[in-house]
Structures are given as structure tokens and as C-alpha cells.
Design an enzyme around this catalytic site. Structure first.
Site, mmCIF file in Angstrom:
data_model
loop_
_atom_site.group_PDB
_atom_site.id
_atom_site.type_symbol
_atom_site.label_atom_id
_atom_site.label_comp_id
_atom_site.label_asym_id
_atom_site.label_seq_id
_atom_site.Cartn_x
_atom_site.Cartn_y
_atom_site.Cartn_z
ATOM 1 C CG ASN A 91 -1.712 1.214 1.427
ATOM 2 O OD1 ASN A 91 -1.689 2.118 0.595
ATOM 3 N ND2 ASN A 91 -2.448 1.281 2.524
ATOM 4 C CB CYS A 109 1.523 5.620 3.260
ATOM 5 S SG CYS A 109 0.720 4.033 3.346
ATOM 6 C CE LYS A 114 -5.840 -0.639 -2.209
ATOM 7 N NZ LYS A 114 -6.596 -1.201 -1.094
ATOM 8 C CB THR A 147 -9.983 5.717 -0.843
ATOM 9 O OG1 THR A 147 -8.776 6.051 -0.162
ATOM 10 C CG2 THR A 147 -10.595 4.494 -0.189
ATOM 11 C CB THR A 195 -17.266 0.296 0.784
ATOM 12 O OG1 THR A 195 -16.041 1.036 0.811
ATOM 13 C CG2 THR A 195 -18.326 1.109 1.478
HETATM 14 C C1 LIG Z 1 -12.515 1.846 6.247
HETATM 15 C C2 LIG Z 1 -11.537 1.563 5.167
HETATM 16 C C3 LIG Z 1 -10.233 1.235 5.496
HETATM 17 C C4 LIG Z 1 -9.283 0.988 4.503
HETATM 18 N N1 LIG Z 1 -8.010 0.636 4.855
HETATM 19 C C5 LIG Z 1 -7.117 0.329 3.895
HETATM 20 C C6 LIG Z 1 -5.822 -0.129 4.229
HETATM 21 O O1 LIG Z 1 -5.483 -0.276 5.394
HETATM 22 N N2 LIG Z 1 -4.958 -0.404 3.221
HETATM 23 C C7 LIG Z 1 -5.308 -0.286 1.908
HETATM 24 O O2 LIG Z 1 -4.484 -0.563 1.046
HETATM 25 N N3 LIG Z 1 -6.525 0.123 1.558
HETATM 26 C C8 LIG Z 1 -7.451 0.427 2.518
HETATM 27 N N4 LIG Z 1 -8.712 0.822 2.158
HETATM 28 C C9 LIG Z 1 -9.051 0.922 0.732
HETATM 29 C C10 LIG Z 1 -9.748 -0.366 0.246
HETATM 30 O O3 LIG Z 1 -8.905 -1.480 0.370
HETATM 31 C C11 LIG Z 1 -10.180 -0.226 -1.219
HETATM 32 O O4 LIG Z 1 -9.045 -0.019 -2.031
HETATM 33 C C12 LIG Z 1 -11.134 0.930 -1.448
HETATM 34 O O5 LIG Z 1 -11.991 1.076 -0.336
HETATM 35 C C13 LIG Z 1 -11.977 0.753 -2.706
HETATM 36 O O6 LIG Z 1 -12.750 -0.401 -2.650
HETATM 37 P P1 LIG Z 1 -14.282 -0.431 -2.146
HETATM 38 O O7 LIG Z 1 -15.005 0.639 -2.877
HETATM 39 O O8 LIG Z 1 -14.749 -1.818 -2.431
HETATM 40 O O9 LIG Z 1 -14.240 -0.148 -0.668
HETATM 41 C C14 LIG Z 1 -9.663 1.083 3.150
HETATM 42 C C15 LIG Z 1 -10.968 1.413 2.820
HETATM 43 C C16 LIG Z 1 -11.906 1.658 3.794
HETATM 44 C C17 LIG Z 1 -13.297 2.016 3.387
#
Ligand SMILES: Cc1cc2nc3c(=O)[nH]c(=O)nc-3n(C[C@H](O)[C@H](O)[C@H](O)COP(=O)(O)O)c2cc1C
Ligand SMILES: Cc1cc2nc3c(=O)[nH]c(=O)nc-3n(C[C@H](O)[C@H](O)[C@H](O)COP(=O)(O)OP(=O)(O)OC[C@H]3O[C@@H](n4cnc5c(N)ncnc54)[C@H](O)[C@@H]3O)c2cc1C
Ligand SMILES: Cc1cc2nc3c(=O)[nH]c(=O)nc-3n(C[C@H](O)[C@H](O)[C@H](O)COP(=O)(O)OP(=O)(O)OC[C@H]3O[C@@H](n4cnc5c(N)ncnc54)[C@H](O)[C@@H]3O)c2cc1C
Ligand SMILES: Cc1cc2nc3c(=O)[nH]c(=O)nc-3n(C[C@H](O)[C@H](O)[C@H](O)COP(=O)(O)O)c2cc1C
Ligand code: FES
Ligand code: FES
Lengths: 311, 289, 311, 289
Positions: A128, A131, A168, A196, A270
Site C-alpha cells: 500500500n 501513504c 496498490k 480510495t 465497502t
Molecule cells: C474503512 C476503510 C479502510 C481501509 N483501509 C485500507 C488499508 O489499510 N490499506 C489499503 O491498502 N486500503 C485500505 N482501504 C481501501 C480499500 O482497500 C479499497 O481499495 C477501497 O476502499 C476501494 O474499494 P471499495 O469501494 O470496495 O471499498 C480502506 C478502505 C476503507 C473504506
């Protein structure tokens, strides 16, 4: 006719292509009550850092139209406790494991990778890089081709040859294909698209940003068209690179859209918040949809929307 | 006595499409009854329900949390689950507008429950607004265990006090406070607590309501050195422990303060262990700060 | 207590801050049946090019969760016919007019600006730089600080001193504040934030991209958190620059969010498709909301979420 | 005879919150009746309605277009607007699920109407699937003007033919085609048209249905050199002429072919002037290509 639902990412094999998304399923414990983790393609764990992290102050989330903002800030116990507690437990569940790591400097990616290199039972490492880089005025690694490459190269050097590295990427860039190229050159075996998008909600009562950190990451169905576009663009230029797609997938139909765009696997984030069984339903629906459309093997559907130049 | 935390939490949780059996306006709230299966049997006072809102093609992607007001299993195996719903934003408005005969997707029971003492104690139950919802079923259980049960309910205005007749039966006394003096004593619940604690020799406070109220009660419970179990209300994205949005700083048994999930290690928590008033900042000393 | 609802952008005065969004109200004729155009702060006309344009082939749109994709491709009659027919008509309606222009080369922005410089009854020119630059491999002007600045500088040089220039930026960039700085340096008097995000929908029946152009611009409530973030970020660095905010506004509450983030005026686009009266309702609701929150002048609410550093 | 185009289009359009009066399943469709005001008086066969779908907090931001099946004004001033709805995707499913008593936001009448000849002619009305909806009211008017009215309805299967009894009364003959031979003649409407045109000495074809059908009919109308008014069905984002999504290439009176909005210069257009079959491309010679 039996349908071959398996997928592989740079040599790592998965019985099916539906994964959890990092940060949206913890380390699997809470979901294990609703279904066996072994039924998933893989559990992608919450991004882990070197040390314990409290995460950001609350409020950490806001619902938005067909989506949500979050600024969890990578709360977690740190890699050592994670490796001691979570990995053995996941292995006991018979789950395929993809470990997500996050660092604040290139060196941290190196350290995390070294800690992972000899851990048994891990199928791949998702790096990831969305950051803030403390060594570069807090600019996000993934937003610059050089820092993105540096983080991935550090992981590559330290992880050894066996474990595939999935970089990612963030959609918050002018040219995601350029960033993809840069991390591929730096040794990424695959890509995860997309993290995101940076967003903000202002509370019209307090008349201040809702989240304590002001901005947060936008996820959910709202961003699906962005995810599909990013995957399609990258797949068009890199026909072979394994892609884990994610962004707003809530149904088998949605997952299929990402697969047709070029995803070899699909992570569900999500949607799990709205429905703990979402990931299983999506797995079942996608399998059925692929069969209905006449595919006998999942891999034939990957990138199918590119045929004839996509017209 | 409190069984807060522990590995078995949510082990009884089920996802269920529940028919709305009744939906009645009571003051500022809707009292809603849902037909469920035997999951009703596993609901304890303090547990909550996560409700999917908005129907097909909804733009609302997250469930809404509601405390369980009552849960019972009829002899024919049909479970009844009752909620008290304040129609505030779009999600709760949608829920409150569901007519009998419609179906609602819910997950229950979730989270921790109020701990029940093994011996008779003097309990003071304090509710703010719809926060009274889980307290009536709790009062019944405490009564059944031989406890003395006094209750204080507060709200800004009389219409926001939820105190149905049958609920009042299971308490020894009921004190009501309203900020605008439209019912009961003028003021806040915290104004009347010290006297009640002394008068009824209270051993434990059970509370549910807005965070500021819980904070005020904790000050009182700490100064009187009595137990305080409270049900907190943090914004929740998932309700099942996977998203980490619902955290607040809580001191653990090991003396370390962690950002702790209120959906799974709560909503019922030891009020005296919560570091209140730290929205928008991570307090010093929190693990991993 | 009377509420002062007026706003001004670089010297141009508007009786209220609610505008139509370019491309979402034509030149006003169709909406004039539903309400008098003079009741709007301004009509922002569809981006006009030098020559007549057929626009893109159909399908040109796809609905998405809380949003839509479009790839109209700037269909229009060309600046000459536009100036002959639409501007006089709009003037007759008593409407405040902001003309949006779009070019495919720096020279085209220059030519368009020259054609506008002496046209009476225009309050401002919105320069849509989210167009492919044919001289630079089709890269969008707004995605590069240099090309963005070149287009704006060409407009600035040719438009004369009177007419304010509003540069409309794309959110599809790594650093929108940098682009904002670049166009401000090039002579933009104000900014319009944001244009659509690049997205894609794949039709899971045909298994091909839904739009004939494959990608399209994402608009609607789905993107509102991105718009709020972009406006907030730019406002934080440029406290004085006039900003026309847009992106997913469907109610007075939504408009208020953009205003608190820093918008001096708010354009309403996609919401008009769901409701022809949206823009009037939003105007009324925003006025009421500002009053309820205790503002006596609209301009006091602009950027109010930045007070005390936004905490 | 056709009054296609013109400045007065949509001048009678109103936005209205209409109560669902009845909703009945008929074959593959829902026949829905809405109570409106005097706007019903202004609806002409061919006009359409744009319906807001999904309710509050819907993720669907665009209205859905439906041809007006019937519109009438009762003596008490209540207008009735009738639609024939195929529940296909999320929006039409939502609409078809609205029970009597619920309210739906609609805008009507929109777009062009079928042109009515001033003198009696022989008219052939051709409908595909729910495309028959606007043709029955048209048939009545044509009958009233002394026209001979023959009708052909086609669909893939019998259940998708919408032909209510009362509708049939106003036509001289009704021919039905289905592709699976489950009703009427096996095949497509275009298979039976040439014979009918000859037999009934048809002067003008009125058609409504899928674009491929309209294209096929145009080939026939052109080769027989007869008029052809068709109601086209393009994806519409706004329905009122401001978004430019609903265009198709149409030759204007000046001989120039433009990408023309089907919501405002249609849906009823001169089929013989449409350049069919150019989805996903702008045909050569189009203005501004
Ligand atoms: C509450 C939350 C926490 C997340 N934490 C991480 C994380 O720790 N590492 C990461 O790479 N992506 C994290 N993401 C991003 C998700 O892995 C994903 O890439 C993004 O939410 C898009 O997918 P979705 O629309 O299905 O949620 C997080 C997303 C959400 C909503
Ligand atoms: C454990 C728990 C028990 C609760 N019990 C009850 C109850 O018995 N009766 C009752 O009426 N309400 C109860 N609530 C509050 C209820 O969850 C909120 O009123 C509801 O989520 C608001 O949703 P909305 O769509 O109407 O509002 P919106 O403001 O549109 O919601 C937007 C988002 O913010 C969250 N949110 C908004 N307000 C609150 C809040 N007060 N608490 C937590 N999240 C919030 C929503 O869940 C949603 O994700 C409880 C909350 C929690 C956490
Ligand atoms: C002038 C006109 C008259 C129509 N009359 C009728 C009628 O009388 N009865 C009837 O059942 N249907 C009619 N339709 C088709 C009807 O509009 C679509 O079935 C409906 O929009 C589908 O919406 P959905 O949400 O169910 O499908 P989805 O596929 O979820 O819709 C997604 C988007 O695509 C658009 N769309 C999807 N299918 C169509 C289509 N076939 N035509 C136009 N847009 C489409 C929708 O409007 C929406 O914006 C008419 C369409 C037009 C343009
Ligand atoms: C159908 C459509 C056409 C558009 N055409 C233009 C255009 O011509 N010029 C322009 O600057 N923006 C155009 N836009 C972008 C809008 O002006 C606006 O920036 C964007 O849609 C975000 O606002 P919204 O969410 O309120 O629609 C168009 C948007 C849509 C949906
Ligand atoms: S609400 Fe998701 S962890 Fe508590
Ligand atoms: S549907 Fe918008 S112009 Fe026709």
C-alpha cells in the site's frame, strides 16, 4: 460443463478471484463468524506498519452518496504482533493470505518486507503506497512515479524471489498508467487498482470538515466508474500484468465489470460494511454470470472488453 | 460482574429479512416491531441491531445501528424484536416510514450487553432521549434478580422522553428531567444523580444516551466510586468490527489505553475506563499514538 | 433582517450565487419554460468552440451509482452562430451570462476570446480547459500546469481588460492546487472547480464499454466529496481568488457545503437532469440555510469552514 | 402534416407529484394509472412522461422516459395518465413496484406528438413490445378523423404483446407477430408490412418500438414511398433538451443532417429522415463532424 473459477497472480494460485479489500475485513476474525474464510479467494489483511498505531482521531468516517469517506489512519498492532497472532490464526482457518504493508519511508517498506520474507503461508504481499512519505513533505508515495518506484524497489529487494509483490496504486494522479509503468519497472509482479480517492465532507451544522483529519478516502459504488477506467487504461498498455481490481463492487455484476476491464481478481471493501456476506454473494454471482455469458474459464473473461479494440 | 469484551461476542449474530409487524408513533419516536426467528432468544439488553436502509438502489451504503428495546420469542417460534427509532437523517427516516408488511434486512444481536450482577444490588438506570430504549428490558432482568432499580430519564423536551407505561412498572422510582422544564424536573440527568445515588445507596449505574451525558455521569460515578456501565454511541460504518471507525480511547485490563471498537467491545463499556471528551484528538498515552 | 444574497467574481456582480453548470442547461432556452432565467445568478452556457461540432457518437451517457457518465463531445453550433442567436436571446431574458469556451489548441482559445471581447451583456468567460490538446498528443490542457497556463494566457491576452476570466479545472490531476497556481499566474481572475472525473462503465451484456468513446466524465452527487476537497484545498492556499464551485450539488445543503469550503458561487449541473427546477430550489434552500445559520451576508459564509484552521 | 419541431414544444410541460391510482400486471407489463391535474388535457399520442425513480436517497439520478398510453380529464378536473411499464432495470422495477396510494414525481407532456392528418388517410400503426402503448390513443383519434386504421404488433413472445381489448376496438384490423410463434404470425412485423401496405393502400405508417424495428420499417416505407412517423427510443439523461445525450442523425428541412435531440425534436420523428444504424459512429456528412 464445469467452470474453472481459479485465478493466479504472478504464480500465486487462488481457488477463486474474490478477495477481501485491505482495511475492510481486519484480519478476518470478525467475518469468520459469518462464513468460512477458506471459501474466499484470499483474505487481504489490513495494511500493517512496523509499530503499533492508534490511527487517527474520530470522527473517522462520513457517509456520502453511494459511498463513504474514511480516515482510519492505519490503526493496527504493528507487524510483530500481527505476525504472531493473526497469521497463524488465518493459516489455521485454511485461508489464502495476502498481507498488506504500509510504510512512512522507503526504509520502512524494506523492514516490513524483510519481516515477511520467511513467513510461511503467505501467498502474496500487497504494498500500500497510498501513504504519506514523511521524507518528502508528506506527499503520498503513490502520487509520484519516483517515490512509488522507490517503495516498491525496497520491497522487492528485501522480500526475496518467491513472494509476489502487488503494488496498490492511488487514483489521485494525472496519469495512472505512468505510475503503473514505474512500479512495474521497479519490480512489482502485479497491481492493485484502486485505492480510495481523496475527498471531504463538511458538516453543515458545525460548518467544519466532518472528519478530524478534514480529508478522507472515498470508497464505495460512487467510485466504481473510476476503478473501471483505471483498470481498463492500465490493462490496455500492460496486457500481461496481474491486476487485483477494487472500487465499489457490491454485486457479481459489478465484479464482472472490473474483470471485463482487466482485473484478474477482485477485492471487496465497502460492500462488506453494508453486508457481511457481500463477498460470498459476489463470489457466487460472478461465477454464475461468467457461466451464463458462456465462459468456461474465469481467466477467459479477464480483459474481455478489450477485444476488437473495445468497440 | 460485567462481561465486557471476550471472544464469543457476535457469535449469535444473524442476518435476517424481518417483516415489520407494527410501527407506531410515540412522542418523538417510532416504536417498531419486527418478526424474526429464534435470534430474538439471544438478544440481551445492550445489544444492538444493524439495519440496512433505503431499499434497492439506495445511495446509503452503510447500516444504521439501533439499540434493542425488547426481544421475545413467542411459543410458536416467531421472535419479536422491538426498536425505538428517532427519525433524524435519511436512513432513520426511511426506517421509520416502513409500513407493516414491508421487510427490512437486519443483523442482530450485535455487540456487548449490560452485565447482570450475580447478587442483588441497587441499580440506577439513566437514559437520555431514545437512550432509554435498552433500559426497560434491563430493569426487568435486574428486578428478577432481586435488585432495587431506580430510573432517571432526561431529554431536551418532554416529547423526547421515551417511557412507556409497561416499562415504568419494573422500576422502583422514575425521575424525569427536561432541559426546558416541559416535564419532570428542570435540568439534566446529571443534576439529580448525586442525590439519588445517596438516597438509594446505588451500587451500579447503567446508562445509555448521548456521549456528553455519559461523560457527565462518569464524573459522578467516579467521584462516588461506584460502577458505571454505559452504552456508547459512536458513528459506525460496519457494526461488526471490521472497519475501525467506531473507536474511542478505553483503558484495558492491562492498564494500556487503546482506541477500542465500540461495536464489538461495546456498545456497553465500563464508563469509568473510557477517556471521555477526546473527539477530534488522540489523547496522550494512547497505544500507538 | 434582510439577507444580502449577492456575490461578485472579480468585479462581476450577480444577484445570487446559484448558476447553471456549463453543458447542463444548453443556452437556457429549454429551462426558460420552467422558470425565468433572470432569477438565476447566471446562466453558464455550454462550452462553445470555433466551428460547429457534431459531438461524439452515441451512446453518450451511462447512469452510475449517484452519478452519470457523459461524453457529449461539445456538440454545438460554433461561436458565430452562438453569438448571433443565443446571446441576444439570453440578453432579452434579462439573464446574467457567463460564456464557456473550449478549444483544441492554444490558438483556438485566443480566437474565441477575441470574438468575445466586444460582445455586450456578458458578465464573465469560463474557460473550459478540460479538452484534449491536439498539439500535445491529445493530453487534456487542464492536466498539465504549462498547457493549462498557455490556454489561459491566450484567453487573457485576447479578451481585453474588462471581462473576468474563470479557468475551469479538472480534478483528474495529482495536485490541483499547483494547476490553480499556474492558471492564476497566467491571468485567470477566478477558478471553476470541478469539471467531471474520467470514468468508464462496461456493459455486462455486450461486455464492451458502454459509451462509444469508452470513457466519459463522471458527474453528480457521487463526486461531491471530491469537489468539496478540491475547493477546500485551493481556497486554503488562495484566500482571495473567486471560485465557482460545482460537482454533485442537488440541494441547498449541498451548495452550502461547497460555499463553506470556499465557493463564491455554485453551479448546478447533473441535478437539472433529474429535476428542471433543481437550480431554483437550490437557490431558495441555500438562502434559507444561510439565514438559519445566522449569516446576514452570503459572502460571510464563503470559506467559513476554514475558520480556526478548520478544526 | 406532421408538426415535428417548432418552438412551442414542451410549453405545456408540468412537474407534478402524481398519486398512483392503479397498478395492474398485464402480461409482461404493468399498466399504471396516475392522478394528475389538467396537464392530462395537453397530452397527445407520442408525448412522453419523465419519471423520477427510486424515492428519497435514491442512487438513481436520472428520470426515466415512458410513452403516454392514455390521458384523459375527468369532469371533476382530475386528470388520469396511464403508462405501460416494462420492469427491466432498477428504475422501471421501482416504478412498477409502486402501489396505489404512493406518489410519483413526473414531468409531462414532453416531446413531439404524432402528427394527425387533416384529411382521412389509410394509416398503418406498427408497435413493438410496449411500443404499442401510444398507438391505441392515436388509433382513436385517427378513427375520429375518418381514417382507416390497421395495426401490427410484434414482440419476441406472446406475453410481450400489449393489446388490451378496448384498444383493439378502434382499429380495423390487428395483426400480431411473435418471433417464437407463441401468438399470431411467426416472424417480425417487417415481414408482414409489405402485404398490409398493398392490401390496405396505406398512406402513412405510425410506428413505435425498438430502434432496429424502426430502421426495418423505414426501409419499407422508403421503398413504398409512403410517410413514416416513428417514435424513437434513445437513452435520455434529461428528457427536456438540455443534456444532448439523446441525439441521432436526422436530415433537416434544409437538407443538412444534424445530431438531433430525440427528447425535444422527437420522440416522434419523420422516419424517412433519420439516418438509422449509426450508433457508435457519427455518419459522414453530419454537420460539424
Ligand atoms: C474503512 C476503510 C479502510 C481501509 N483501509 C485500507 C488499508 O489499510 N490499506 C489499503 O491498502 N486500503 C485500505 N482501504 C481501501 C480499500 O482497500 C479499497 O481499495 C477501497 O476502499 C476501494 O474499494 P471499495 O469501494 O470496495 O471499498 C480502506 C478502505 C476503507 C473504506
Ligand atoms: C449502538 C448504537 C445504538 C443506537 N440506538 C439507537 C436507538 O435505539 N434509537 C435511535 O433512534 N437511534 C439509535 N442510534 C443512533 C442511530 O444509529 C442514528 O440515529 C442513525 O444511524 C442515523 O442515521 P441517519 O441516516 O438517519 O442519519 P445520517 O446523519 O444521514 O447518517 C449518516 C451517517 O452517520 C451515522 N450517524 C448519524 N447519526 C448517528 C448517531 N447518532 N449515532 C451513530 N451514528 C450516527 C449513520 O449511521 C450514517 O452512517 C444508535 C446508535 C448506536 C451506535
Ligand atoms: C421516448 C421513450 C419512451 C419510452 N416508453 C416506454 C414505455 O412506454 N414503456 C416502457 O416500459 N419503457 C419505455 N421506454 C423505455 C424506458 O425509458 C426504459 O425501460 C427505462 O428508462 C429503463 O430504466 P431502468 O432503470 O429500468 O433500466 P437501467 O438499465 O437501469 O437504466 C439505466 C439508464 O439507461 C436508460 N435506459 C435503459 N434502457 C433504456 C431504454 N430502453 N430506452 C431509453 N433509455 C434507457 C435509463 O433511462 C437510465 O438512464 C421509453 C423510452 C423512451 C426514450
Ligand atoms: C452532460 C454534461 C455535459 C457537460 N458539458 C460541459 C461543457 O460543455 N463544458 C464544461 O465546462 N463542463 C461541462 N460539463 C461539466 C459540468 O459543467 C460540471 O462541471 C460537472 O458536471 C460537475 O457538476 P454536476 O455534478 O453538478 O453535474 C458537462 C457535464 C454533463 C453532465
Ligand atoms: S463499526 Fe466497524 S469496527 Fe466498529
Ligand atoms: S435527453 Fe437531454 S437533450 Fe434529450
Amino acid at each position: 460443463m464445469s467452470f474453472n473459477y481459479s485465478t493466479s497472480l504472478a504464480g500465486a494460485f487462488f481457488a477463486n478471484p474474490i478477495f477481501t479489500a485491505s482495511g475492510c475485513a481486519g484480519s478476518g476474525k470478525e467475518l469468520a463468524h459469518f462464513f468460512p474464510l477458506s471459501s474466499l479467494g484470499a483474505v487481504v489483511t489490513k495494511s500493517i506498519m512496523i509499530k503499533p498505531r492508534s490511527g487517527r482521531a474520530t470522527p473517522r468516517m462520513a457517509e456520502t452518496p453511494s459511498g463513504m469517506l474514511n480516515s482510519i489512519g492505519l490503526q493496527g498492532p504493528g507487524i510483530d504482533i500481527f505476525l504472531e497472532n493473526d497469521i497463524p490464526w488465518l493459516r489455521d482457518q485454511g485461508a489464502r493470505i495476502i498481507v498488506s504493508i504500509a510504510g512512512e519511508s522507503v526504509e520502512e517498506y524494506a523492514v516490513l518486507s524483510r519481516k515477511l520474507r520467511n513467513v510461511p503461508g503467505i501467498s502474496a504481499v500487497e504494498v500500500n503506497i497510498s501513504c504519506p512519505n514523511v521524507e518528502n513533505r508528506g506527499q503520498v508515495f503513490a502520487c509520484n512515479p519516483d517515490t512509488a518506484a522507490a517503495a516498491i524497489a525496497a520491497a522487492r529487494r528485501n522480500i526475496g524471489g518467491e513472494l509476489p509483490i502487488i503494488a496498490k496504486l492511488s487514483p489521485d494522479v494525472t496519469d495512472i498508467v505512468a505510475i503503473a509503468g514505474s512500479v512495474i519497472d521497479a519490480g512489482a509482479d502485479g497491481l492493485a487498482l484502486i485505492n480510495t480517492l481523496l475527498g471531504m465532507v463538511i458538516d453543515t451544522n458545525s460548518m467544519l470538515p466532518r472528519l478530524s483529519q478534514k480529508t478522507g478516502g472515498l470508497s464505495g459504488p460512487a467510485i466504481r466508474p473510476i476503478a473501471v477506467r483505471a483498470i481498463y487504461q492500465v490493462r490496455a498498455v500492460y496486457p500481461k500484468i496481474p491486476i487485483v481490481g477494487m472500487g465499489g463492487v457490491t454485486s457479481g455484476r459489478d465484479a464482472f465489470e472490473l474483470v471485463l476491464a482487466g482485473a484478474n481478481a477482485v477485492s471487496v471493501g465497502t460492500a462488506t460494511f453494508g453486508d457481511p456476506m457481500a463477498v460470498i454473494q459476489i463470489k457466487n454471482e460472478l461465477e454464475e454470470l461468467c457461466s451464463i455469458r458462456g465462459f468456461t474459464s474465469f481467466s477467459d473473461a479477464v480483459g474481455f472488453a478489450h477485444r476488437n479494440g473495445g468497440q | 460482574m460485567a462481561e465486557i469484551g471476550g471472544a464469543l461476542i457476535n457469535s449469535k449474530a444473524q442476518q435476517f429479512s424481518a417483516e415489520v409487524i407494527s410501527n407506531k408513533r410515540v412522542g418523538a419516536y417510532n416504536h417498531m416491531v419486527f418478526a424474526v426467528n429464534e435470534l430474538a432468544h439471544h438478544c440481551r439488553p445492550g445489544n444492538f441491531v444493524a439495519v440496512l436502509v433505503g431499499g434497492a438502489s439506495s445511495s446509503m451504503v452503510l447500516r444504521r445501528a439501533f439499540a434493542i428495546y425488547r426481544a421475545s420469542l413467542r411459543s410458536d417460534g416467531v421472535g419479536l424484536l422491538e426498536l425505538v427509532v428517532a427519525a433524524n437523517g435519511n436512513g432513520s427516516k426511511w426506517l421509520a416510514a416502513q409500513l407493516p408488511g414491508s421487510f427490512v434486512d437486519l443483523i442482530a444481536p450485535l455487540g456487548t450487553a449490560f452485565g447482570i450482577p450475580t447478587e442483588p444490588v441497587n441499580a440506577l438506570l439513566v437514559g437520555g432521549g431514545y437512550g432509554s430504549a435498552p433500559l426497560f428490558a434491563l430493569a426487568e432482568i435486574l428486578k428478577g434478580r432481586g435488585c432495587r432499580v431506580d430510573m432517571v430519564l432526561g431529554a431536551s423536551v418532554a416529547g423526547k422522553i421515551y417511557a412507556p407505561l409497561e416499562g415504568k412498572r419494573s422500576v422502583n422510582s422514575l425521575t424525569i428531567t427536561t432541559e426546558d422544564a416541559s416535564a419532570g424536573i428542570s435540568g439534566r440527568v446529571s443534576d439529580v444523580l448525586p442525590d439519588l445515588i445517596r438516597e438509594h445507596k446505588v451500587d451500579v449505574i447503567y446508562s445509555c444516551g448521548p456521549m456528553a451525558m455519559l461523560e457527565a455521569i462518569t464524573k459522578i460515578s467516579q467521584s462516588h466510586e461506584i460502577l458505571h456501565q454505559c452504552s456508547v454511541e459512536e458513528s459506525m460504518a460496519c457494526g461488526i468490527g471490521v472497519c475501525m471507525t467506531c473507536v474511542l480511547p478505553v483503558e484495558g485490563d492491562d492498564g494500556i489505553t487503546r482506541m477500542t471498537r465500540s461495536c464489538i467491545e461495546g456498545p456497553v463499556m465500563d464508563g469509568n475506563k473510557v477517556l471521555w471528551g477526546h473527539s477530534r484528538e488522540i489523547p496522550e498515552g494512547v497505544w500507538g499514538r
